[in-house]
Structure formats: structure tokens, C-alpha cells
Design an enzyme around this catalytic site. Structure first.
Site, PDB file in Angstrom:
ATOM      1  N   GLY A  13      15.215 -21.498   9.096  1.00 23.23           N
ATOM      2  CA  GLY A  13      16.548 -21.774   8.545  1.00 23.23           C
ATOM      3  C   GLY A  13      17.009 -20.759   7.514  1.00 23.23           C
ATOM      4  CE1 TYR A 149      12.327 -14.753  22.423  1.00 29.56           C
ATOM      5  CE2 TYR A 149      13.701 -14.508  24.381  1.00 29.56           C
ATOM      6  CZ  TYR A 149      13.560 -14.894  23.058  1.00 29.56           C
ATOM      7  OH  TYR A 149      14.633 -15.423  22.374  1.00 29.56           O
TER       8      TYR A 149
HETATM    9  P1  NDP Z   1      16.190 -14.145  13.418  1.00 32.16           P
HETATM   10  O1  NDP Z   1      15.159 -13.113  13.568  1.00 32.16           O
HETATM   11  O2  NDP Z   1      17.461 -13.870  12.704  1.00 32.16           O
HETATM   12  O3  NDP Z   1      15.577 -15.483  12.827  1.00 32.16           O
HETATM   13  C1  NDP Z   1      14.321 -15.951  13.203  1.00 32.16           C
HETATM   14  C2  NDP Z   1      13.939 -17.028  12.226  1.00 32.16           C
HETATM   15  O4  NDP Z   1      12.684 -17.572  12.606  1.00 32.16           O
HETATM   16  C3  NDP Z   1      13.811 -16.499  10.823  1.00 32.16           C
HETATM   17  O5  NDP Z   1      14.375 -17.438   9.945  1.00 32.16           O
HETATM   18  C4  NDP Z   1      12.304 -16.390  10.627  1.00 32.16           C
HETATM   19  O6  NDP Z   1      11.988 -16.567   9.255  1.00 32.16           O
HETATM   20  C5  NDP Z   1      11.834 -17.549  11.485  1.00 32.16           C
HETATM   21  N1  NDP Z   1      10.458 -17.415  11.942  1.00 32.16           N
HETATM   22  C6  NDP Z   1       9.945 -16.508  12.806  1.00 32.16           C
HETATM   23  N2  NDP Z   1       8.627 -16.706  12.956  1.00 32.16           N
HETATM   24  C7  NDP Z   1       8.303 -17.752  12.163  1.00 32.16           C
HETATM   25  C8  NDP Z   1       7.105 -18.441  11.880  1.00 32.16           C
HETATM   26  N3  NDP Z   1       5.932 -18.074  12.405  1.00 32.16           N
HETATM   27  N4  NDP Z   1       7.144 -19.472  11.013  1.00 32.16           N
HETATM   28  C9  NDP Z   1       8.309 -19.845  10.443  1.00 32.16           C
HETATM   29  N5  NDP Z   1       9.462 -19.245  10.679  1.00 32.16           N
HETATM   30  C10 NDP Z   1       9.465 -18.208  11.526  1.00 32.16           C
HETATM   31  O7  NDP Z   1      16.527 -14.583  14.935  1.00 32.16           O
HETATM   32  P2  NDP Z   1      17.582 -15.572  15.586  1.00 32.16           P
HETATM   33  O8  NDP Z   1      18.304 -16.359  14.602  1.00 32.16           O
HETATM   34  O9  NDP Z   1      18.307 -14.782  16.572  1.00 32.16           O
HETATM   35  O10 NDP Z   1      16.553 -16.492  16.405  1.00 32.16           O
HETATM   36  C11 NDP Z   1      16.440 -17.874  16.249  1.00 32.16           C
HETATM   37  C12 NDP Z   1      16.004 -18.452  17.575  1.00 32.16           C
HETATM   38  O11 NDP Z   1      17.012 -18.175  18.562  1.00 32.16           O
HETATM   39  C13 NDP Z   1      14.695 -17.892  18.143  1.00 32.16           C
HETATM   40  O12 NDP Z   1      13.923 -18.935  18.677  1.00 32.16           O
HETATM   41  C14 NDP Z   1      15.162 -16.969  19.251  1.00 32.16           C
HETATM   42  O13 NDP Z   1      14.211 -16.816  20.257  1.00 32.16           O
HETATM   43  C15 NDP Z   1      16.401 -17.701  19.735  1.00 32.16           C
HETATM   44  N6  NDP Z   1      17.335 -16.860  20.484  1.00 32.16           N
HETATM   45  C16 NDP Z   1      18.025 -15.843  19.873  1.00 32.16           C
HETATM   46  C17 NDP Z   1      18.888 -15.058  20.594  1.00 32.16           C
HETATM   47  C18 NDP Z   1      19.643 -13.920  20.004  1.00 32.16           C
HETATM   48  O14 NDP Z   1      20.233 -13.113  20.760  1.00 32.16           O
HETATM   49  N7  NDP Z   1      19.718 -13.797  18.678  1.00 32.16           N
HETATM   50  C19 NDP Z   1      19.086 -15.277  22.047  1.00 32.16           C
HETATM   51  C20 NDP Z   1      18.323 -16.373  22.579  1.00 32.16           C
HETATM   52  C21 NDP Z   1      17.484 -17.127  21.811  1.00 32.16           C
HETATM   53  P3  NDP Z   1      10.761 -15.794   8.535  1.00 32.16           P
HETATM   54  O15 NDP Z   1      10.831 -14.369   8.976  1.00 32.16           O
HETATM   55  O16 NDP Z   1      10.975 -16.016   7.085  1.00 32.16           O
HETATM   56  O17 NDP Z   1       9.535 -16.472   9.017  1.00 32.16           O
END
Ligand code: NDP
Length: 256
Positions: A13, A149
């Protein structure tokens, strides 16, 4: 206010789609616990979201940390009504160039951690709640280099259906939001500079029937819908938010 009196947990978030959803949930009256690994961005997000948000450092792949995060959220806001299992990572895993470690990291984060997030949360959820998992168009597109993925997001769809069966007796709905390409930091180098972002935007636009890249708010408003009572009879569905990329690919500008 569509979420007045509700309490929600959003993993990941602190950025991208998760933060956009947290903003919308708070604006709609919910109390929202957000998780992530990065303390700095979590604190910045919490400061922006205000008193109805709680930021918790928790690696989603750490089962005990997620259980502790859920416990803290419940302590502060009461039992959960909504869970958005959103945290996820990309990963380049082409045939012939992938280590087992790289492959399993994607599966661990996007599949195993999603399962254990839901397991930790449902124990502390009100009956009649809503769970939304974040999927992806990549689960159906056959995009080269994305085996892990794509498999992970296909697994999300499959798991959501099992969870929906298991949780229907409690009136808990489980659905998937499946975004197309959305403008967030997940795209790394492709959006790292204004020039790169412009080229990326143009490339995605050409392959998308509606002609443009998606924004985090497009996904957030869909998650809000699935979380709200407006979706009260929607169970075990996957809603694509992709400008037509999977449903009507022939309508993309490149084919006109
Ligand atoms: P971001 O990289 O902007 O955000 C990813 C978020 O996930 C960050 O808040 C990160 O926080 C958190 N995160 C990653 N790994 C962990 C972990 N091990 N534990 C806790 N938090 C974690 O990407 P998006 O907002 O784009 O992605 C969000 C979701 O949407 C994902 O599941 C992605 O696969 C999906 N998605 C995105 C698309 C796109 O084009 N953007 C398309 C299709 C799906 P932190 O680094 O602090 O851990």
C-alpha cells in the site's frame, strides 16, 4: 461514502496501485492498514493518508510478519472487512536465462505470499467481507520472458476460485482484478526517465484498443467496486482493467 465503517488491509500500500487504492478507500470512509517492506515510503504514505491509515512494515513473504501485521491492524481498527492482496513483483525469467532462485522469488512473492496473506487475514475477518487479489493480463497473453510472472498470476486466478468456494459459507467474496499495463514504478527502466516513459506510453497505447496506458486510479476504482456492497453478488470473478487488451486485442491501433 461507499466504505463507511469498514476496515481494510492493503499489501503493497506504499506505492503504485496499492497506494492509489488506499487513497480511494480512505476517501470513501474506510480505515486502512497498508503494508510494504520500505519503511520510508510507508511513513510517507501514512502521513499523506492521515489518521484513518496505519502503516506496517511487513514482508509479505514472511508468514509471521504478516500475521503480526494483521493483528496490529485489527487491534487498531477492529476486525477486517476488506483485504486487497496487491503486493507483487515482476521478474524476467526467459527460457535459457533463468536461475531457480529468480523463478522461485516471483512465485514466493506473487503466489505463496498471497495465499498466506489471505490465510492470516480471514482468521480476523468479519463474515460478509470482500477479498480482492491482484492478477495481471500477463496470465493470458503469452508475453515472452514472463514465464514465472505469468504462472504466478494464473495461480492467483486459480487460487481465488478455491478461496471463493471455501469462504462462501461465511459470505466472504473473493475476486481478482487483472490490470493491463499501468503507469507505476513496477516497469523499472521503461518509466525511469521522461523520454523512456513517453516511448513506453506510445508502445502500450498502440497495443491497447482504448489507445492509452492505464493509470493506478483505473484499477483502484475497480477494487473499490469489488470491495463495496455494489458488488454484493459478484463471487469468484476476474475483472480485467486493460483497455481491451485481452478481450478485444484486434481493436488495438496497430491493427487499424
Ligand atoms: P509497484 O512496484 O509500484 O508496487 C509494488 C508494491 O508491492 C510496493 O508497495 C511494494 O512495497 C510491494 N511489495 C513488493 N514485494 C513485497 C513484499 N515481499 N512484501 C511486501 N510488499 C511488497 O507496482 P504496482 O503498483 O504496479 O503493482 C501492484 C500489483 O499490481 C502487483 O501485484 C503487480 O503484479 C500488479 N500488476 C501491475 C501492473 C502494472 O502494469 N503496473 C499490471 C498488472 C498487474 P515495498 O517495495 O516497500 O515492499
Amino acid at each position: 461514502m461507499r466504505l463507511a465503517g469498514k476496515s481494510a488491509l492493503i499489501t503493497g500500500g506504499n506505492g503504485g496501485i496499492g497506494l492509489a487504492t488506499a487513497r480511494l478507500f480512505v476517501a470513501e470512509g474506510a480505515k486502512v492498514a497498508i503494508t510494504g517492506r520500505n519503511r520510508q515510503t510507508l511513513e510517507a504514505a501514512a502521513a499523506e493518508l492521515g489518521p484513518n491509515a496505519l502503516a506496517l512494515v511487513a514482508d509479505a513473504t514472511d508468514v509471521a510478519a504478516m500475521e503480526a501485521a494483521v493483528a496490529r491492524a485489527v487491534e487498531r481498527f477492529g476486525k477486517l472487512d476488506i483485504v486487497f492482496a496487491n503486493a507483487g513483483i515482476p521478474g524476467h525469467t526467459p527460457l535459457g536465462g533463468t536461475t531457480r532462485e529468480a523463478f522461485e522469488k516471483v512465485i514466493r512473492t506473487n503466489v505463496t505470499a498471497v495465499f498466506f496473506t489471505v490465510q492470516a487475514a480471514v482468521a480476523q475477518m468479519n463474515d460478509g467481507g470482500s477479498i480482492i487479489l491482484n492478477g495481471s493480463v500477463i496470465s493470458v497473453l503469452g508475453s515472452p520472458g514472463y514465464a514465472a510472472y505469468a504462472a504466478s498470476k494464473g495461480a492467483v486466478r486459480a487460487m481465488s476460485r478455491v478461496m471463493a468456494s471455501e469462504l462462501s459459507p461465511r459470505g466472504i467474496r473473493v475476486n481478482v482484478v487483472a490490470p493491463g499495463a499501468i503507469r507505476t514504478p513496477i516497469w523499472g527502466a521503461a518509466v525511469a526517465t521522461p523520454e523512456a516513459e513517453k516511448a513506453f506510453e506510445a508502445r502500450i497505447g498502440r497495443a491497447t484498443p482504448l489507445g492509452h496506458l492505464g493509470e493506478p486510479d483505473h484499477v483502484a476504482s475497480t477494487v473499490l467496486f469489488l470491495a463495496s456492497d455494489e458488488a454484493a453478488h459478484i463471487q469468484a470473478q476476474e475483472l480485467f482493467v486493460d483497455g481491451g487488451a485481452t478481450g478485444a486485442p484486434s481493436g488495438a491501433p496497430i491493427y487499424r
